[in-house]
Design an enzyme around this catalytic site. Structure first.
Site, short mmCIF file in Angstrom:
data_model
loop_
_atom_site.label_atom_id
_atom_site.label_comp_id
_atom_site.label_asym_id
_atom_site.label_seq_id
_atom_site.Cartn_x
_atom_site.Cartn_y
_atom_site.Cartn_z
N SER A 153 35.38 -20.90 -47.54
CA SER A 153 34.77 -19.69 -46.84
C SER A 153 35.75 -18.66 -47.13
CB SER A 153 35.04 -20.00 -45.15
OG SER A 153 36.47 -19.84 -44.72
N ASP A 154 34.92 -17.24 -47.02
CA ASP A 154 35.94 -16.00 -47.25
C ASP A 154 36.47 -16.19 -45.86
OD1 ASP A 154 37.14 -13.89 -47.90
OD2 ASP A 154 35.06 -12.77 -48.32
N TRP A 155 37.76 -15.53 -45.69
CA TRP A 155 38.63 -15.49 -44.65
C TRP A 155 38.00 -15.15 -43.36
CZ3 TRP A 155 40.27 -17.48 -48.54
CH2 TRP A 155 41.54 -17.84 -48.98
N ALA A 175 35.17 -16.14 -42.08
CA ALA A 175 33.55 -16.02 -42.33
C ALA A 175 32.97 -17.39 -41.91
CB ALA A 175 33.31 -15.91 -43.88
#
Length: 609
Positions: free
Chosen positions: A296-298, A300
């Site tokens: 995941s993006d941070w 997200a």
């Protein structure tokens, strides 16, 4: 001119397809347009592929078969910079000699690390149309990541595709043409991973703007303060556009052996990207046959079990409590199938093995500080005092060569009337160099970490930047070339009180005006611009400077830099604007590239673009 035509044409196609209602010739092609269908179960990795992947999976499965449930969950739950030197960390299994792995930005240089190269951005790299340079840049970047002890490089960026002209991070990718983006994705994946580093392609998928990408309403994240943000923006894409435009670069990267993919903040067809089973399970792991892991993006992630069964393999930064102990409970009560958990861990380990990751000493820098010594957990000011930064110089002659050559070839000639360019002593005795954007920012080179607002810009801002070891401004580069050519020149920086600029331009044989605009990630405000620029105009009254100077000098040359699109209409047809060159952000050698570029300052032939 070729690139300009291609760009505009692609934007037209992208905008048209993205706005279709899902029909062509009266036939429904995608009933789910605007609503993402479900797809379960998540395909298992290692089912089919080449020998290298199969071998990596065999070794990974042997490790996973020896793990306890808690150890497996620990590998799927990341940690942030508060737990160490890097932007993120994977979990570890000390019993099996599996250490935590370092994840670090960015796509144009090692972020927050000293003595590293800041390369031209992705868009400038694509503007070279030079496959060898695209590959060489990725090799050089991978070498520097490896030299800093990084295991997983968070990049490169394959998208945005230019649907939003004011998208703040368009410069991180390789432009709005999916074919060119696909070539860059393939070459970059191969080049970066050749150095023993995982390439984590981002952002999957449809990350076309910064505003409203979060499902929370922070003052610095929303232009419209009255708007109550309760959900991330949804990018609604029909099936044909999804395949032919947005997915294409990732398909090319997967075909080359891509080991990591980062899912984005935004929703796609109303479903969050990091728990969108159609995107992750069906398209990425199913259709494309992706064998690597999805991170995941941070921050997200908005669910635990739902994200895991939808195809997410690693939660970052892991402090949201969606994975960890809650994932252990889900596995125990049957909410999360054990074979899905096993696949999450196996995909991560197989990717590290496939890419040849081996950094037994770990990172030799700290992304939170440039201080040599400090407390082990620097962010929380806890732990014993240790050596945080070893200040390892990972730059090389090869990196410098690639950076400068990419910057030089990334400059685009948009206009050249009356053979204005190239500049030479045979044609010009006096040059007026004008514009605040030609020289250092008020905050100096340091501003590039957080966004430059008043002077020359070598990169956008946000998580896609690097730390400059040096920065050559256009004034330094162009001025040095003019001096070498024995052309008399003077510099006037004031964009607002323009009397001096007009006086200088009035008796010069030619006037060079440097203009720019900045954009980046929506992590803070830069002069009132929250990532996505408020407009597509030049900053700092540059258009007025162009208008006034052209009334006193009929040979005005524009040197323009922007993240992506730029509105040229106010001046491109001005008969006294005789030449225009454009580039996206050119990195540390911005001014040197202007010194070297043949179309600006030399006796050689003009570069035909």
């Amino acid at each position: 001119m070729k690139f300009q035509t291609l760009w505009i044409g692609t934007l037209f196609i992208s905008g048209t397809l993205a706005d279709w209602d899902g029909y062509t010739d009266g036939e429904l092609i995608d009933e789910s347009y605007g609503s993402s269908p479900s797809f379960y179960p998540s395909p298992q990795g290692g089912r089919f592929s080449d020998y290298k992947w199969l071998s990596a999976y065999d070794r990974a499965r042997d490790l996973v078969n020896d793990m306890t449930l808690v150890e497996k969950v620990n590998l799927t739950t990341g940690a942030g910079i508060g737990m160490g030197a890097c932007a993120g960390w994977t979990g570890s299994v000390p019993r099996l000699n599996i250490s935590s792995k370092c994840l670090q930005d960015s796509p144009l240089g090692v972020r927050n690390a000293d003595l590293a190269t800041v390369f031209p951005c992705g868009l400038a790299t694509a503007s070279t149309f030079n496959k060898q340079l695209i590959y060489d840049k990725a090799v050089a970047l991978g070498t520097e990541y490896k030299g800093k002890g990084i295991d997983i490089a968070l990049g490169l960026v394959y998208g945005p595709m230019g649907v939003k002209a004011q998208g703040g991070r368009g410069w991180e990718g390789h432009g709005p043409d999916p074919y060119i983006e696909g070539i860059a994705a393939s070459l970059s994946t191969r080049g970066l991973q050749s150095q023993g580093v995982v390439s984590c392609a981002k952002h999957f998928i449809g990350n076309e703007q910064e505003h409203y990408r979060f499902a929370t309403d922070f003052e610095f994240r929303a232009m419209d303060y009255s708007h109550n943000v309760t959900e991330s923006i949804s990018v609604n894409i029909d099936d044909r556009s999804l395949h032919e435009i947005y997915l294409w670069p990732f398909a090319e990267a997967v075909r080359t052996g891509l080991t990591g993919v980062m899912c984005s903040y935004n929703r796609v067809n109303q479903s969050h990207s990091c728990q969108n089973s159609y995107l992750l399970n069906h398209l990425l792991k199913g259709e494309l046959g992706f064998q690597g892991f999805v991170v995941s993006d941070w921050d997200a992630v908005y669910s635990g079990v739902d994200s895991a069964i939808a195809g997410l393999d690693l939660d970052m930064p892991g402090d949201d409590n969606y994975f960890g102990s809650n994932l252990t409970m889900a596995a125990l009560n049957g909410s999360l199938p054990i074979d899905r958990l096993d696949d999450m861990v196996t995909r991560l380990l197989a990717s590290l093995i496939y890419a040849g990751v081996h950094n037994p000493d770990g990172p030799n820098f700290h992304a939170g500080t440039f201080e040599t010594y400090g407390q082990e957990f620097f962010a929380s000011k806890e732990g014993p005092v240790i050596k945080l930064n070893q200040h390892v110089d990972v730059r090389s002659d090869f990196s410098r060569f690639v950076s400068l050559k990419t910057a030089t070839e990334g400059v685009i000639l948009l206009k050249n009337e009356n053979n204005t360019l190239p500049l030479s002593k045979e044609k010009y005795n006096r040059i007026a160099l004008l514009g605040r954007a030609a020289s250092d920012d008020d905050k100096g080179t340091y501003c590039h970490r957080f966004g430059c607002g008043t002077g020359a810009i070598g990169t956008g801002y946000g998580s896609g930047v690097g730390q400059f070891s040096y920065f050559v401004t256009p004034k330094d580069g162009i001025g040095a070339r003019l001096t070498k050519e024995k052309i008399s020149w003077e510099y006037v920086p004031d964009n607002w009180n323009q009397a001096s600029a007009m006086t200088s331009a009035g008796y010069a044989d030619a006037a060079i005006i440097v203009g720019t605009s900045a954009s980046g990630e929506e992590t803070f405000s830069l002069l009132g611009n929250y990532g996505d620029p408020n407009n597509l105009t030049l900053w700092h009254n540059a258009e007025a400077l162009i208008k006034n100077v052209t009334t006193v000098n009929n040979n005005t040359i524009l040197v323009l830099t922007a993240g992506m699109q730029l509105d040229l209409e106010p001046f491109i047809d001005n008969e006294n604007v005789t030449a225009v060159i454009y580039s996206s952000y050119l990195g540390q050698d911005f001014g040197t590239a202007q010194y070297d570029v043949r179309c600006l300052c030399s006796k050689y032939n003009i570069v035909a673009v």
